[in-house]
Design an enzyme around this catalytic site. Structure first.
Site, PDB file in Angstrom:
ATOM      1  N   ARG A  67     -11.875  -3.886   9.486  1.00 26.84           N
ATOM      2  CA  ARG A  67     -11.361  -2.546   9.775  1.00 26.84           C
ATOM      3  C   ARG A  67     -11.882  -1.491   8.814  1.00 26.84           C
ATOM      4  O   ARG A  67     -11.966  -0.321   9.157  1.00 26.84           O
ATOM      5  CB  ARG A  67      -9.836  -2.553   9.813  1.00 26.84           C
ATOM      6  N   GLU A 104      -1.147 -13.075   3.148  1.00 23.63           N
ATOM      7  CA  GLU A 104       0.213 -13.477   3.463  1.00 23.63           C
ATOM      8  C   GLU A 104       0.250 -14.602   4.485  1.00 23.63           C
ATOM      9  O   GLU A 104       1.246 -15.271   4.657  1.00 23.63           O
ATOM     10  CB  GLU A 104       1.072 -12.297   3.930  1.00 23.63           C
TER      11      GLU A 104
END
Length: 135
Positions: A67, A104
């Site tokens: 991104r 995560e």
């Protein structure tokens, strides 16, 4: 002027709880990218923030795979800077340096070409922090 721009950008970001794993809140920027006015507002907001926070003391924008590739070059152009790429390990030619880190929901490895930056240069890394986050 920042408040209308912020609202325009915020309206174009969707949230998906528990994607790609339980406890992760995915921020989908696809609608933002589809709308030229919203995307332009996001670049203007980021550029304004960086000018205020760092003045003219930035040498490069580094776009982090993937991104960061969407926002990094446009932000660099807005600021009159060059853009360097940080990619997933094994995707760049020539001598590189790499690092491994934890997410995560897993692990990742990134690399940059060894000659992309010089010691002491100031770099802003554009990442996908809007894309994921632990709730």
């Amino acid at each position: 002027m920042a408040e209308p721009e912020l609202q325009l950008v915020a309206r174009r970001i969707r949230s998906f709880p528990d994607f790609p794993a339980p406890g992760v809140l995915f921020r989908d920027i696809s609608p933002l990218l589809k709308d030229p006015a919203s995307f332009r507002a996001s670049i203007c907001l980021l550029a304004r923030h960086l000018r205020t926070a760092h003045g003219g003391r930035i040498d490069y924008i580094a776009g982090l795979d993937s991104r960061g590739f969407l926002f990094g070059p446009s932000l660099a152009q807005e600021l009159g800077l060059g853009c360097v790429l940080i990619r997933k390990r094994g995707k760049l030619p020539g001598p590189t340096v790499w690092a491994s880190y934890s997410l995560e929901y897993g692990k990742a490895e990134l690399e940059i070409q060894r000659d992309a930056l010089e010691p002491g240069q100031k770099v802003v890394v554009v990442d996908d922090l809007l894309a994921t986050g632990v709730r």
